[in-house]
Scaffold this active site. Structure first.
Site, short mmCIF file in Angstrom:
data_model
loop_
_atom_site.label_atom_id
_atom_site.label_comp_id
_atom_site.label_asym_id
_atom_site.label_seq_id
_atom_site.Cartn_x
_atom_site.Cartn_y
_atom_site.Cartn_z
N ARG A 244 4.85 4.56 3.80
CA ARG A 244 3.60 4.78 4.51
C ARG A 244 3.17 3.52 5.28
O ARG A 244 2.07 3.47 5.80
CB ARG A 244 2.51 5.12 3.50
CG ARG A 244 2.13 6.60 3.49
CD ARG A 244 1.10 6.76 2.40
NE ARG A 244 0.25 7.88 2.53
CZ ARG A 244 0.44 9.05 1.93
NH1 ARG A 244 1.53 9.28 1.26
NH2 ARG A 244 -0.48 9.98 2.04
N ARG B 191 -7.19 19.73 -4.27
CA ARG B 191 -7.00 18.34 -4.69
C ARG B 191 -8.33 17.59 -4.68
O ARG B 191 -9.16 17.80 -3.81
CB ARG B 191 -6.02 17.64 -3.73
CG ARG B 191 -4.58 17.83 -4.14
CD ARG B 191 -3.62 17.32 -3.12
NE ARG B 191 -3.95 16.03 -2.54
CZ ARG B 191 -3.16 15.36 -1.72
NH1 ARG B 191 -1.98 15.86 -1.40
NH2 ARG B 191 -3.50 14.20 -1.22
N ARG C 118 -8.31 8.79 5.10
CA ARG C 118 -6.85 8.99 5.01
C ARG C 118 -6.25 9.15 6.41
O ARG C 118 -5.14 8.67 6.68
CB ARG C 118 -6.56 10.22 4.15
CG ARG C 118 -6.64 9.90 2.67
CD ARG C 118 -6.89 11.12 1.81
NE ARG C 118 -5.84 12.09 1.87
CZ ARG C 118 -6.01 13.39 1.56
NH1 ARG C 118 -7.18 13.85 1.20
NH2 ARG C 118 -5.00 14.22 1.62
N ARG D 22 -7.35 23.53 2.23
CA ARG D 22 -6.06 23.51 1.53
C ARG D 22 -6.21 23.87 0.04
O ARG D 22 -7.08 23.35 -0.64
CB ARG D 22 -5.41 22.14 1.65
CG ARG D 22 -4.10 22.06 0.87
CD ARG D 22 -3.23 20.94 1.31
NE ARG D 22 -3.79 19.62 1.00
CZ ARG D 22 -3.18 18.49 1.32
NH1 ARG D 22 -2.05 18.50 2.00
NH2 ARG D 22 -3.73 17.33 1.02
N LYS E 269 3.71 18.53 5.73
CA LYS E 269 4.94 17.91 5.23
C LYS E 269 5.44 18.61 3.96
O LYS E 269 6.62 18.84 3.80
CB LYS E 269 4.73 16.42 4.92
CG LYS E 269 4.38 15.57 6.13
CD LYS E 269 4.44 14.09 5.80
CE LYS E 269 3.44 13.62 4.79
NZ LYS E 269 2.02 13.77 5.17
P1 AMP Z 1 -0.44 12.50 -0.44
O1 AMP Z 1 -0.26 13.46 -1.58
O2 AMP Z 1 0.86 12.09 0.19
O3 AMP Z 1 -1.45 12.97 0.57
O4 AMP Z 1 -1.03 11.15 -1.08
C1 AMP Z 1 -2.29 11.14 -1.73
C2 AMP Z 1 -2.73 9.71 -2.00
O5 AMP Z 1 -1.77 9.06 -2.85
C3 AMP Z 1 -2.83 8.83 -0.76
O6 AMP Z 1 -4.08 8.96 -0.09
C4 AMP Z 1 -2.66 7.43 -1.40
O7 AMP Z 1 -3.85 7.03 -2.05
C5 AMP Z 1 -1.63 7.69 -2.49
N1 AMP Z 1 -0.25 7.50 -1.97
C6 AMP Z 1 0.73 8.46 -1.81
N2 AMP Z 1 1.85 7.92 -1.30
C7 AMP Z 1 1.60 6.59 -1.12
C8 AMP Z 1 2.35 5.51 -0.60
N3 AMP Z 1 3.60 5.66 -0.12
N4 AMP Z 1 1.76 4.29 -0.57
C9 AMP Z 1 0.52 4.09 -1.05
N5 AMP Z 1 -0.27 5.08 -1.52
C10 AMP Z 1 0.26 6.33 -1.56
#
Ligand code: AMP
Length: 207
Positions: A88, A152, A163, A122, A13
Protein backbone atom coordinates in the site's frame (compact mmCIF):
# COMPACT_ATOMS: atom_id res chain seq x y z
CA UNK A 1 1.38 -16.96 -10.63
CA UNK A 2 2.00 -14.08 -8.20
CA UNK A 3 -0.32 -11.14 -8.64
CA UNK A 4 -0.83 -7.79 -6.94
CA UNK A 5 -4.22 -6.06 -7.04
CA UNK A 6 -4.17 -2.29 -6.78
CA UNK A 7 -7.25 -0.11 -6.47
CA UNK A 8 -8.96 2.34 -4.15
CA UNK A 9 -11.10 1.07 -1.28
CA UNK A 10 -14.45 -0.15 -2.74
CA UNK A 11 -13.04 -0.50 -6.24
CA UNK A 12 -13.93 -4.21 -6.06
CA UNK A 13 -10.54 -5.83 -5.45
CA UNK A 14 -12.02 -8.51 -3.20
CA UNK A 15 -14.63 -9.52 -5.77
CA UNK A 16 -12.08 -9.51 -8.59
CA UNK A 17 -9.73 -11.67 -6.50
CA UNK A 18 -12.51 -14.19 -5.91
CA UNK A 19 -13.16 -14.39 -9.65
CA UNK A 20 -9.46 -14.91 -10.40
CA UNK A 21 -9.29 -17.71 -7.82
CA UNK A 22 -12.07 -19.58 -9.61
CA UNK A 23 -9.98 -19.87 -12.80
CA UNK A 24 -6.36 -19.78 -11.64
CA UNK A 25 -4.52 -21.80 -9.02
CA UNK A 26 -3.89 -18.97 -6.59
CA UNK A 27 -4.98 -18.00 -3.08
CA UNK A 28 -6.16 -14.54 -2.08
CA UNK A 29 -4.16 -12.81 0.61
CA UNK A 30 -5.85 -9.72 1.98
CA UNK A 31 -3.84 -7.93 4.65
CA UNK A 32 -7.11 -6.27 5.79
CA UNK A 33 -8.66 -9.73 6.30
CA UNK A 34 -5.55 -10.92 8.14
CA UNK A 35 -5.82 -7.94 10.50
CA UNK A 36 -9.57 -8.54 11.01
CA UNK A 37 -8.83 -12.18 11.83
CA UNK A 38 -6.24 -11.05 14.38
CA UNK A 39 -8.73 -8.60 15.89
CA UNK A 40 -11.33 -11.36 16.17
CA UNK A 41 -8.80 -13.62 17.92
CA UNK A 42 -7.71 -10.83 20.27
CA UNK A 43 -4.01 -11.09 19.34
CA UNK A 44 -1.40 -8.43 20.03
CA UNK A 45 -1.20 -7.63 16.30
CA UNK A 46 -4.99 -7.36 16.21
CA UNK A 47 -5.14 -4.93 19.14
CA UNK A 48 -2.49 -2.73 17.58
CA UNK A 49 -4.02 -2.86 14.09
CA UNK A 50 -7.49 -1.98 15.36
CA UNK A 51 -6.39 1.42 16.66
CA UNK A 52 -5.18 2.35 13.15
CA UNK A 53 -7.99 0.69 11.21
CA UNK A 54 -10.68 2.45 13.27
CA UNK A 55 -9.20 5.77 12.14
CA UNK A 56 -8.73 4.71 8.52
CA UNK A 57 -4.93 4.96 8.82
CA UNK A 58 -2.34 2.46 7.66
CA UNK A 59 -1.02 -0.03 10.21
CA UNK A 60 2.76 0.49 10.71
CA UNK A 61 5.01 -1.23 8.17
CA UNK A 62 7.00 -3.34 10.61
CA UNK A 63 3.84 -5.14 11.72
CA UNK A 64 2.22 -5.39 8.27
CA UNK A 65 5.30 -6.55 6.36
CA UNK A 66 6.16 -9.22 8.95
CA UNK A 67 2.59 -10.55 8.91
CA UNK A 68 2.54 -10.67 5.09
CA UNK A 69 5.97 -12.31 4.86
CA UNK A 70 4.87 -15.06 7.27
CA UNK A 71 1.63 -15.61 5.38
CA UNK A 72 3.21 -16.09 1.96
CA UNK A 73 5.62 -18.70 3.36
CA UNK A 74 2.69 -21.06 3.97
CA UNK A 75 2.16 -24.13 1.78
CA UNK A 76 -1.05 -22.92 0.14
CA UNK A 77 0.90 -20.06 -1.46
CA UNK A 78 3.35 -22.34 -3.29
CA UNK A 79 1.41 -22.33 -6.57
CA UNK A 80 0.71 -18.62 -6.43
CA UNK A 81 -1.25 -15.87 -4.74
CA UNK A 82 -3.10 -12.61 -5.25
CA UNK A 83 -2.15 -9.82 -2.89
CA UNK A 84 -5.23 -7.72 -2.13
CA UNK A 85 -4.39 -4.61 -0.11
CA UNK A 86 -0.62 -5.09 -0.07
CA UNK A 87 1.63 -3.29 -0.88
CA UNK A 88 0.00 0.00 0.00
CA UNK A 89 3.07 2.25 -0.21
CA UNK A 90 6.39 2.45 -2.03
CA UNK A 91 8.15 1.38 1.19
CA UNK A 92 6.02 -1.78 1.35
CA UNK A 93 6.67 -2.47 -2.36
CA UNK A 94 10.43 -2.16 -1.78
CA UNK A 95 10.16 -4.57 1.15
CA UNK A 96 8.13 -7.00 -0.97
CA UNK A 97 10.92 -7.06 -3.56
CA UNK A 98 13.21 -8.57 -0.94
CA UNK A 99 10.62 -11.24 -0.04
CA UNK A 100 9.31 -12.47 -3.41
CA UNK A 101 9.07 -11.70 -7.12
CA UNK A 102 5.78 -10.67 -8.75
CA UNK A 103 4.44 -11.64 -12.20
CA UNK A 104 1.66 -9.13 -12.72
CA UNK A 105 0.03 -6.08 -11.20
CA UNK A 106 -3.62 -5.35 -11.92
CA UNK A 107 -5.02 -1.92 -11.21
CA UNK A 108 -8.75 -1.75 -10.80
CA UNK A 109 -9.75 1.69 -12.02
CA UNK A 110 -13.16 2.88 -10.83
CA UNK A 111 -14.40 6.52 -10.96
CA UNK A 112 -14.55 8.30 -7.59
CA UNK A 113 -18.30 8.96 -7.91
CA UNK A 114 -18.95 5.24 -8.21
CA UNK A 115 -16.70 4.50 -5.22
CA UNK A 116 -18.59 7.01 -3.06
CA UNK A 117 -21.88 5.47 -4.14
CA UNK A 118 -20.73 2.00 -3.12
CA UNK A 119 -19.06 2.76 0.16
CA UNK A 120 -21.75 2.82 2.81
CA UNK A 121 -23.74 0.00 1.19
CA UNK A 122 -21.07 -2.72 1.30
CA UNK A 123 -22.10 -5.92 3.11
CA UNK A 124 -19.97 -9.06 3.50
CA UNK A 125 -20.97 -12.65 4.20
CA UNK A 126 -19.76 -13.73 7.64
CA UNK A 127 -19.15 -17.27 6.43
CA UNK A 128 -18.03 -17.40 2.78
CA UNK A 129 -16.86 -13.79 2.34
CA UNK A 130 -19.12 -13.01 -0.64
CA UNK A 131 -19.41 -9.24 -1.11
CA UNK A 132 -22.72 -7.43 -1.75
CA UNK A 133 -24.00 -3.89 -2.00
CA UNK A 134 -27.36 -2.82 -0.58
CA UNK A 135 -28.08 -0.91 -3.82
CA UNK A 136 -28.30 -4.22 -5.71
CA UNK A 137 -28.98 -6.73 -2.90
CA UNK A 138 -30.86 -5.63 0.21
CA UNK A 139 -31.23 -8.92 2.11
CA UNK A 140 -29.47 -9.63 5.40
CA UNK A 141 -28.33 -13.17 4.54
CA UNK A 142 -25.96 -14.50 1.88
CA UNK A 143 -27.47 -15.62 -1.44
CA UNK A 144 -24.80 -18.33 -1.76
CA UNK A 145 -24.57 -19.90 1.72
CA UNK A 146 -27.37 -18.33 3.77
CA UNK A 147 -25.10 -16.95 6.53
CA UNK A 148 -25.73 -13.46 7.96
CA UNK A 149 -24.15 -10.46 6.22
CA UNK A 150 -22.22 -7.85 8.19
CA UNK A 151 -20.90 -4.33 7.64
CA UNK A 152 -17.22 -3.70 8.40
CA UNK A 153 -16.54 -1.44 11.43
CA UNK A 154 -14.44 0.88 9.26
CA UNK A 155 -17.13 1.25 6.55
CA UNK A 156 -18.44 4.53 7.93
CA UNK A 157 -18.30 7.95 6.27
CA UNK A 158 -15.54 9.49 8.44
CA UNK A 159 -13.13 6.58 8.00
CA UNK A 160 -13.93 6.14 4.33
CA UNK A 161 -12.90 9.72 3.49
CA UNK A 162 -9.53 9.23 5.14
CA UNK A 163 -8.99 5.81 3.55
CA UNK A 164 -9.59 7.33 0.11
CA UNK A 165 -7.10 10.12 0.88
CA UNK A 166 -4.51 7.59 2.04
CA UNK A 167 -5.01 5.68 -1.20
CA UNK A 168 -4.50 8.76 -3.39
CA UNK A 169 -1.45 9.97 -1.51
CA UNK A 170 0.37 6.78 -0.49
CA UNK A 171 -0.88 3.86 -2.59
CA UNK A 172 -1.65 5.37 -6.03
CA UNK A 173 2.10 6.09 -6.68
CA UNK A 174 2.51 2.29 -6.95
CA UNK A 175 0.81 2.47 -10.35
CA UNK A 176 3.99 4.08 -11.71
CA UNK A 177 6.25 1.92 -9.56
CA UNK A 178 4.86 -1.20 -11.26
CA UNK A 179 4.49 0.32 -14.75
CA UNK A 180 6.37 -2.56 -16.43
CA UNK A 181 4.00 -5.22 -15.00
CA UNK A 182 0.78 -3.24 -15.00
CA UNK A 183 -2.59 -4.17 -16.49
CA UNK A 184 -5.36 -1.61 -16.00
CA UNK A 185 -8.87 -3.03 -15.62
CA UNK A 186 -11.69 -0.53 -15.94
CA UNK A 187 -14.50 -1.21 -13.48
CA UNK A 188 -17.49 -2.00 -15.68
CA UNK A 189 -20.92 -0.50 -15.06
CA UNK A 190 -22.26 -3.86 -16.17
CA UNK A 191 -20.89 -5.53 -13.05
CA UNK A 192 -17.99 -7.62 -11.75
CA UNK A 193 -18.21 -10.37 -14.38
CA UNK A 194 -17.66 -7.84 -17.18
CA UNK A 195 -14.81 -6.20 -15.26
CA UNK A 196 -13.18 -9.61 -14.90
CA UNK A 197 -13.28 -10.67 -18.59
CA UNK A 198 -10.25 -8.66 -19.84
CA UNK A 199 -8.34 -9.53 -16.65
CA UNK A 200 -8.89 -13.22 -17.35
CA UNK A 201 -7.65 -12.83 -20.93
CA UNK A 202 -4.58 -10.94 -19.69
CA UNK A 203 -3.74 -13.59 -17.06
CA UNK A 204 -4.28 -16.45 -19.53
CA UNK A 205 -1.70 -14.78 -21.75
CA UNK A 206 0.85 -14.95 -18.92
CA UNK A 207 0.48 -18.70 -18.30
P1 AMP B 1 -8.77 -3.31 3.54
O1 AMP B 1 -9.51 -4.50 4.05
O2 AMP B 1 -7.74 -3.67 2.51
O3 AMP B 1 -9.68 -2.20 3.09
O4 AMP B 1 -7.93 -2.73 4.78
C1 AMP B 1 -8.59 -2.25 5.94
C2 AMP B 1 -7.59 -1.53 6.84
O5 AMP B 1 -6.55 -2.44 7.24
C3 AMP B 1 -6.86 -0.36 6.18
O6 AMP B 1 -7.62 0.84 6.23
C4 AMP B 1 -5.59 -0.30 7.05
O7 AMP B 1 -5.87 0.30 8.31
C5 AMP B 1 -5.30 -1.76 7.32
N1 AMP B 1 -4.42 -2.33 6.27
C6 AMP B 1 -4.73 -3.30 5.33
N2 AMP B 1 -3.68 -3.55 4.53
C7 AMP B 1 -2.67 -2.73 4.94
C8 AMP B 1 -1.34 -2.50 4.49
N3 AMP B 1 -0.82 -3.13 3.43
N4 AMP B 1 -0.60 -1.58 5.16
C9 AMP B 1 -1.08 -0.92 6.23
N5 AMP B 1 -2.34 -1.06 6.69
C10 AMP B 1 -3.14 -1.96 6.06
Amino acid sequence: MKIILLGAPFSGKGTLARNIMKDFDVVQISTGDLFRENIKNGTEVGNLAKSYMDKGELVPDEVTIKMLAERIKKDDCKKGFILDGFPRSIAQAEALKTITDIDAVIELDVPLDEIKRRCVGRRICSKCGEIYNTSTYDKSTCQKCGAPLFQRDDDNLETITLRLEVYEKTTAPLINFYADKLFVAKGSEKGPEETYKPVKTFLEGLK
